[in-house]
Design a protein around this motif. Structure first.
Motif, PDB file in Angstrom:
ATOM      1  N   ARG A 211       0.862  -1.175   0.000  1.00 29.25           N
ATOM      2  CA  ARG A 211       0.000   0.000   0.000  1.00 29.25           C
ATOM      3  C   ARG A 211       0.898   1.224   0.000  1.00 29.25           C
ATOM      4  NH1 ARG A 211      -5.007  -0.812   4.249  1.00 29.25           N
ATOM      5  NH2 ARG A 211      -6.093  -2.463   3.116  1.00 29.25           N
ATOM      6  N   TRP A 212       0.666   2.139  -0.925  1.00 29.15           N
ATOM      7  CA  TRP A 212       1.465   3.351  -0.977  1.00 29.15           C
ATOM      8  C   TRP A 212       0.857   4.361  -0.007  1.00 29.15           C
ATOM      9  CZ3 TRP A 212       4.809   0.813  -3.274  1.00 29.15           C
ATOM     10  CH2 TRP A 212       4.532   0.046  -4.397  1.00 29.15           C
ATOM     11  N   GLY A 213       1.597   4.762   0.974  1.00 30.42           N
ATOM     12  CA  GLY A 213       1.071   5.721   1.946  1.00 30.42           C
ATOM     13  C   GLY A 213       2.024   5.876   3.097  1.00 30.42           C
ATOM     14  N   ILE A 217       6.137   1.437   2.196  1.00 28.10           N
ATOM     15  CA  ILE A 217       7.086   1.689   1.127  1.00 28.10           C
ATOM     16  C   ILE A 217       6.448   2.614   0.085  1.00 28.10           C
ATOM     17  CG2 ILE A 217       6.346  -0.420  -0.050  1.00 28.10           C
ATOM     18  CD1 ILE A 217       9.162  -0.671  -1.157  1.00 28.10           C
ATOM     19  N   SER A 218       7.193   3.607  -0.379  1.00 27.69           N
ATOM     20  CA  SER A 218       6.658   4.549  -1.358  1.00 27.69           C
ATOM     21  C   SER A 218       6.804   3.990  -2.765  1.00 27.69           C
ATOM     22  CB  SER A 218       7.391   5.889  -1.268  1.00 27.69           C
ATOM     23  OG  SER A 218       8.741   5.738  -1.667  1.00 27.69           O
ATOM     24  N   LEU A 219       6.020   4.535  -3.699  1.00 26.82           N
ATOM     25  CA  LEU A 219       6.087   4.075  -5.085  1.00 26.82           C
ATOM     26  C   LEU A 219       7.455   4.346  -5.675  1.00 26.82           C
ATOM     27  CD1 LEU A 219       4.736   2.936  -7.589  1.00 26.82           C
ATOM     28  CD2 LEU A 219       3.872   5.229  -8.112  1.00 26.82           C
ATOM     29  N   THR A 220       8.017   5.526  -5.381  1.00 25.26           N
ATOM     30  CA  THR A 220       9.342   5.866  -5.911  1.00 25.26           C
ATOM     31  C   THR A 220      10.400   4.901  -5.400  1.00 25.26           C
ATOM     32  OG1 THR A 220       8.707   8.209  -5.977  1.00 25.26           O
ATOM     33  CG2 THR A 220      11.062   7.697  -6.073  1.00 25.26           C
ATOM     34  N   THR A 221      10.347   4.609  -4.093  1.00 27.83           N
ATOM     35  CA  THR A 221      11.304   3.666  -3.521  1.00 27.83           C
ATOM     36  C   THR A 221      11.166   2.295  -4.151  1.00 27.83           C
ATOM     37  OG1 THR A 221      11.238   4.860  -1.420  1.00 27.83           O
ATOM     38  CG2 THR A 221      12.103   2.614  -1.375  1.00 27.83           C
ATOM     39  N   PHE A 222       9.927   1.852  -4.344  1.00 28.21           N
ATOM     40  CA  PHE A 222       9.694   0.546  -4.959  1.00 28.21           C
ATOM     41  C   PHE A 222      10.268   0.487  -6.371  1.00 28.21           C
ATOM     42  CE2 PHE A 222       6.910  -2.043  -7.698  1.00 28.21           C
ATOM     43  CZ  PHE A 222       7.154  -3.292  -7.140  1.00 28.21           C
ATOM     44  N   LEU A 223      10.033   1.560  -7.172  1.00 26.36           N
ATOM     45  CA  LEU A 223      10.536   1.571  -8.548  1.00 26.36           C
ATOM     46  C   LEU A 223      12.055   1.594  -8.588  1.00 26.36           C
ATOM     47  CD1 LEU A 223       8.007   4.060 -10.206  1.00 26.36           C
ATOM     48  CD2 LEU A 223       8.096   1.570 -10.453  1.00 26.36           C
ATOM     49  N   TRP A 224      12.670   2.436  -7.735  1.00 27.63           N
ATOM     50  CA  TRP A 224      14.130   2.492  -7.710  1.00 27.63           C
ATOM     51  C   TRP A 224      14.724   1.160  -7.247  1.00 27.63           C
ATOM     52  CZ3 TRP A 224      17.267   5.498 -10.166  1.00 27.63           C
ATOM     53  CH2 TRP A 224      16.896   6.807 -10.481  1.00 27.63           C
ATOM     54  N   THR A 225      14.087   0.539  -6.272  1.00 30.62           N
ATOM     55  CA  THR A 225      14.570  -0.763  -5.795  1.00 30.62           C
ATOM     56  C   THR A 225      14.486  -1.809  -6.888  1.00 30.62           C
ATOM     57  OG1 THR A 225      13.839  -0.230  -3.535  1.00 30.62           O
ATOM     58  CG2 THR A 225      14.266  -2.553  -4.041  1.00 30.62           C
ATOM     59  N   THR A 226      13.365  -1.792  -7.626  1.00 31.18           N
ATOM     60  CA  THR A 226      13.200  -2.741  -8.728  1.00 31.18           C
ATOM     61  C   THR A 226      14.247  -2.523  -9.806  1.00 31.18           C
ATOM     62  OG1 THR A 226      10.809  -2.798  -8.307  1.00 31.18           O
ATOM     63  CG2 THR A 226      11.575  -3.611 -10.434  1.00 31.18           C
ATOM     64  N   MET A 227      14.500  -1.258 -10.144  1.00 29.81           N
ATOM     65  CA  MET A 227      15.506  -0.949 -11.160  1.00 29.81           C
ATOM     66  C   MET A 227      16.896  -1.357 -10.697  1.00 29.81           C
ATOM     67  SD  MET A 227      14.123   2.800 -12.440  1.00 29.81           S
ATOM     68  CE  MET A 227      15.547   3.034 -13.515  1.00 29.81           C
ATOM     69  N   ALA A 228      17.208  -1.143  -9.413  1.00 28.72           N
ATOM     70  CA  ALA A 228      18.516  -1.530  -8.885  1.00 28.72           C
ATOM     71  C   ALA A 228      18.699  -3.043  -8.948  1.00 28.72           C
ATOM     72  CB  ALA A 228      18.672  -1.034  -7.453  1.00 28.72           C
ATOM     73  N   MET A 229      17.632  -3.778  -8.609  1.00 29.19           N
ATOM     74  CA  MET A 229      17.706  -5.237  -8.667  1.00 29.19           C
ATOM     75  C   MET A 229      17.910  -5.711 -10.092  1.00 29.19           C
ATOM     76  SD  MET A 229      14.749  -6.292  -5.918  1.00 29.19           S
ATOM     77  CE  MET A 229      14.954  -8.033  -6.271  1.00 29.19           C
ATOM     78  N   MET A 230      17.195  -5.097 -11.034  1.00 27.90           N
ATOM     79  CA  MET A 230      17.368  -5.473 -12.434  1.00 27.90           C
ATOM     80  C   MET A 230      18.776  -5.146 -12.913  1.00 27.90           C
ATOM     81  SD  MET A 230      13.685  -4.270 -14.020  1.00 27.90           S
ATOM     82  CE  MET A 230      14.160  -4.786 -15.663  1.00 27.90           C
ATOM     83  N   GLY A 231      19.327  -3.989 -12.471  1.00 19.90           N
ATOM     84  CA  GLY A 231      20.696  -3.634 -12.840  1.00 19.90           C
ATOM     85  C   GLY A 231      21.701  -4.639 -12.308  1.00 19.90           C
ATOM     86  N   CYS A 232      21.498  -5.057 -11.046  1.00 17.52           N
ATOM     87  CA  CYS A 232      22.404  -6.053 -10.460  1.00 17.52           C
ATOM     88  C   CYS A 232      22.336  -7.377 -11.212  1.00 17.52           C
ATOM     89  CB  CYS A 232      22.049  -6.255  -8.996  1.00 17.52           C
ATOM     90  SG  CYS A 232      22.453  -4.850  -7.928  1.00 17.52           S
ATOM     91  N   MET A 233      21.116  -7.775 -11.571  1.00 22.45           N
ATOM     92  CA  MET A 233      20.961  -9.031 -12.316  1.00 22.45           C
ATOM     93  C   MET A 233      21.635  -8.938 -13.681  1.00 22.45           C
ATOM     94  SD  MET A 233      17.003  -9.990 -11.333  1.00 22.45           S
ATOM     95  CE  MET A 233      17.019 -11.443 -12.386  1.00 22.45           C
ATOM     96  N   MET A 234      21.513  -7.797 -14.351  1.00 16.25           N
ATOM     97  CA  MET A 234      22.151  -7.624 -15.658  1.00 16.25           C
ATOM     98  C   MET A 234      23.673  -7.657 -15.531  1.00 16.25           C
ATOM     99  SD  MET A 234      21.753  -7.273 -18.870  1.00 16.25           S
ATOM    100  CE  MET A 234      20.008  -6.832 -19.003  1.00 16.25           C
ATOM    101  N   ALA A 235      24.196  -6.993 -14.482  1.00  9.03           N
ATOM    102  CA  ALA A 235      25.636  -6.996 -14.267  1.00  9.03           C
ATOM    103  C   ALA A 235      26.147  -8.403 -13.995  1.00  9.03           C
ATOM    104  CB  ALA A 235      25.987  -6.063 -13.112  1.00  9.03           C
ATOM    105  N   MET A 236      25.412  -9.152 -13.187  1.00  8.70           N
ATOM    106  CA  MET A 236      25.801 -10.531 -12.893  1.00  8.70           C
ATOM    107  C   MET A 236      25.773 -11.382 -14.157  1.00  8.70           C
ATOM    108  SD  MET A 236      23.827 -11.117  -9.255  1.00  8.70           S
ATOM    109  CE  MET A 236      24.310 -12.843  -9.199  1.00  8.70           C
ATOM    110  N   PHE A 237      24.759 -11.149 -15.019  1.00  6.83           N
ATOM    111  CA  PHE A 237      24.680 -11.897 -16.267  1.00  6.83           C
ATOM    112  C   PHE A 237      25.874 -11.598 -17.168  1.00  6.83           C
ATOM    113  CE2 PHE A 237      23.403 -11.899 -20.760  1.00  6.83           C
ATOM    114  CZ  PHE A 237      23.133 -13.250 -20.928  1.00  6.83           C
ATOM    115  N   LEU A 238      26.250 -10.320 -17.279  1.00 12.32           N
ATOM    116  CA  LEU A 238      27.380  -9.951 -18.130  1.00 12.32           C
ATOM    117  C   LEU A 238      28.688 -10.528 -17.603  1.00 12.32           C
ATOM    118  CD1 LEU A 238      26.483  -6.218 -18.894  1.00 12.32           C
ATOM    119  CD2 LEU A 238      26.296  -8.187 -20.437  1.00 12.32           C
TER     120      LEU A 238
END
Length: 286
Positions: A211-213, A217-238
């Motif tokens: 629930r955003w409120g 957890i805020s929506l911005t925090t959730f999006l940044w966390t998701t992007m950071a996780m995706m970045g880490c996964m991409m780096a690990m793949f490379l």
């Protein structure tokens, strides 16, 4: 359901938020998987008092909890609902609701497991009495209900036996969907002629999800966390791809060098054979 079923206990725990929100808008009717066995059978410890009329599934096989323990706990939970469920005092028409029942089944699932427990932290009377005291339920009232109304209560469970230990009915109709709190909530809310506002609140944010409120957890925090996780996964793949490429090249290089060395050894051997004296034959080992 069955008090010895981990799946049923988990569903009740997860549906508790919805039940607490809907309260007197939802007529919850607990029903337990009690069954009878033929009188000539040998039930072991599946049934109450060594009989064959009131039996329940054994949740842990050869473990310490028996079907008789489960049947007794089913009876206690039915009595908890019976002695604590109340109508809404401010409404002419309402469903019965018991906060103590939901508090009990929630805590009982954690503190009195049917498997891997021990002492007074395993499904049984001692653990049940302790949890009842912790959530404010009168142990004496529940035990009196179990003593005075046991036959009537348990025979009702057998009379209206369900098709499955995890069966669920909504407005009298058999529910055949997944035993997921959100899916069940949608089915419940669709059964109202005029859904209460609580349904909209629950379905728009569902109590068990994000629930955003304030305080969450805020929506911005959730999006940044998701992007950071995706970045880490991409780096690990490379990095993994780079490592595999390097390993394959090294392996190919070693195989080529080994092949060259083998060919050179064969060449040297043939050269030596060519320099042998006439009449001397090479030997062959096999």
């Amino acid at each position: 359901m069955s008090s010895g079923s981990q799946e049923a206990s988990e569903f009740l725990k997860r549906f508790k938020d919805s039940a607490e929100t809907l309260k007197h808008h939802l007529q919850f009717v607990p029903h337990y998987h009690i069954f009878s066995l033929p009188e000539a059978s040998f039930p072991g410890r599946l049934c109450m008092d060594g009989g064959t009329e009131f039996c329940a599934p054994d949740p842990d096989g050869t473990g310490p909890v028996t079907g008789e323990d489960v049947a007794n706990e089913d009876l206690r939970q039915l009595c908890i609902w019976s002695v604590t469920a109340r109508l809404a005092p401010e409404a002419d028409k309402s469903a019965t609701y018991s906060q103590q029942f939901w508090d009990y089944v929630d805590r009982f699932a954690d503190e009195c497991p049917s498997r891997s427990g021990s002492g007074d932290h395993i499904l049984g009377e001692d653990c049940s009495r302790r949890v009842m005291a912790e959530v404010g339920i009168s142990v004496d009232d529940v035990e009196k209900c179990a003593h005075d109304h046991r036959i009537t209560i348990l025979r009702d469970q057998i009379k209206y036996v369900a098709w499955s230990p995890l069966a669920l009915r909504i407005n009298g109709w058999r529910y055949s969907g997944p035993l997921d709190p959100e899916t069940v909530l949608k089915a419940v809310c669709s059964g109202y002629v005029e859904p209460p506002v609580e349904c909209s609140e629950l379905l728009s944010g569902f109590a068990a999800r994000f629930r955003w409120g304030p305080g969450t957890i805020s929506l911005t925090t959730f999006l940044w966390t998701t992007m950071a996780m995706m970045g880490c996964m991409m780096a690990m793949f490379l990095l993994y791809r780079q490592h595999m490429t390097k390993s394959v090249r090294t392996l190919l290089r070693e195989e080529v060098m080994l092949e060259v060395q083998t060919q050179m050894a064969d060449y040297t051997e043939m050269s030596e054979l060519g320099n042998q004296q006439p009449g001397v034959r090479p030997s062959l080992s096999f």
